[in-house]
Design a protein around this motif. Structure first.
Motif, PDB file in Angstrom:
ATOM      1  N   SER A  19      -1.518  -2.178  12.600  1.00 36.89           N
ATOM      2  CA  SER A  19      -2.851  -2.415  13.144  1.00 36.89           C
ATOM      3  C   SER A  19      -3.506  -1.083  13.494  1.00 36.89           C
ATOM      4  N   ASP A  66      -3.632  -6.536  -6.505  1.00 33.17           N
ATOM      5  CA  ASP A  66      -4.849  -6.135  -5.799  1.00 33.17           C
ATOM      6  C   ASP A  66      -4.988  -7.090  -4.612  1.00 33.17           C
ATOM      7  N   LEU A  67      -4.869  -6.559  -3.420  1.00 31.08           N
ATOM      8  CA  LEU A  67      -4.859  -7.417  -2.223  1.00 31.08           C
ATOM      9  C   LEU A  67      -6.234  -8.038  -1.943  1.00 31.08           C
ATOM     10  N   GLY A  69       0.813  -1.220   0.000  1.00 31.07           N
ATOM     11  CA  GLY A  69       0.000   0.000   0.000  1.00 31.07           C
ATOM     12  C   GLY A  69       0.835   1.253   0.000  1.00 31.07           C
ATOM     13  N   ASN A  75       1.241  -2.887   5.579  1.00 27.36           N
ATOM     14  CA  ASN A  75       0.646  -1.577   5.836  1.00 27.36           C
ATOM     15  C   ASN A  75      -0.734  -1.388   5.197  1.00 27.36           C
ATOM     16  N   ALA A 107      -0.269   6.004  -1.272  1.00 27.10           N
ATOM     17  CA  ALA A 107      -0.700   7.176  -0.485  1.00 27.10           C
ATOM     18  C   ALA A 107      -0.450   6.904   0.990  1.00 27.10           C
TER      19      ALA A 107
END
Ligand SMILES: NC(=O)c1ccc[n+]([C@@H]2O[C@H](COP(=O)([O-])OP(=O)(O)OC[C@H]3O[C@@H](n4cnc5c(N)ncnc54)[C@H](OP(=O)(O)O)[C@@H]3O)[C@@H](O)[C@H]2O)c1
Length: 243
Positions: A135, A51-52, A9, A82, A12
């Motif tokens: 988290s 794409d997770l 990620g 993240n 941004a």
């Protein structure tokens, strides 16, 4: 000393800031995600498109990129899980199976898959390895309308503890980070929710209105210095205030 880091990620928010900070400190950085950031470039930066939410295809995407990085025989390798989504905001009873599965895939299954690949591929005991799972306080305290997010983060914190238990604290250690409240697109998305979907929305609007949100760059610097490079307790959860 050759150091590398994998950050999910990086388009941004905190992930982009972490990747930038790691590059500035001389790491080889592999970003994983759907979109690149124009701010992350150079010969030490690589990006793997993934794409997770597509967990069925994730291992296939990660293995070649992780293998290339590990083949450089780094002295230090770090995975920072993240990436996360708040796409599944809403009250239980309104969510629906497909949305529930997609959200838990991004926020929980994908980090577990990334950790599994990392443990398998970065197997050289001569390499010091770390996994930082990002988290949230929501792992401990439920927020009405954000059940899926809380459930996934609670699971992610157990991933840290499971890694610590299994890997025995040798040269692969794992920690959880609860990074506080950061001025990112995720906060913007939360404070823009209607109260019917997110009854706890006032808290997010207040974070913004009261100026409590911290810039991602400042958080990223503390995370890298304290959790990537500093001494850590295997399996522990670190709050922003402790960094
Ligand atoms: N901001 C806060 O106040 C706060 C507080 C507590 C915890 N956190 C945690 O800190 C971490 C970073 O949060 P943030 O605020 O920086 O979030 P953000 O601004 O929303 O950024 C999230 C990152 O995750 C990526 N991502 C989301 N869904 C994806 C998918 N399906 N596949 C691939 N990548 C995906 C996004 O990329 P795309 O461009 O592809 O969407 C983006 O790069 C998260 O784990 C979050 O839960 C944040």
């Amino acid at each position: 000393m050759r150091r590398c880091a994998i950050v999910t990620g990086v388009s941004a928010g905190l992930g982009e800031a972490l990747a930038g900070q790691l590059l500035a400190r001389g790491y080889d950085v592999l970003g994983v995600g759907r979109r690149r950031s124009p701010r992350l470039a150079g010969t030490r930066f690589a990006f793997v498109h993934a794409d997770l939410a597509r967990v069925d295809a994730l291992e296939q995407a990660l293995v070649p990129a992780f293998t290339t990085l590990a083949a450089c025989s780094p002295d230090f390798a770090c995975l920072i899980n993240n990436a996360a989504t708040v796409g599944g905001v809403g009250l239980l009873g309104t969510l629906g199976g497909a949305g529930i599965a997609a959200d838990l895939d991004v926020n929980l299954a994908a980090p577990v898959i990334a950790a599994d690949c990392f443990c398998r591929i970065f197997a050289d005991p001569g390499c010091e390895r770390r996994i930082v799972n990002v988290s949230s306080g929501a792992a401990q305290s439920p927020i009405a309308g954000a059940a899926l997010y809380s459930i996934a983060k609670a699971g992610l914190e157990m991933l840290t503890r499971a890694l610590a238990a299994e890997q025995g604290g040798g040269r692969l250690r794992a920690v959880t980070l609860r990074p506080g409240v950061i001025d990112t697109p995720m906060q913007e998305a939360m404070r823009g929710q209607p109260v019917e979907r997110l009854p706890g929305v006032a808290m997010f609007r207040d974070f913004h209105a009261s100026g409590r949100l911290v810039a991602p760059a400042g958080v990223a610097t503390k995370v890298v210095v304290r959790l990537v490079e500093g001494e850590i307790d295997n399996g522990r959860t670190y709050a922003y205030a402790e960094l």
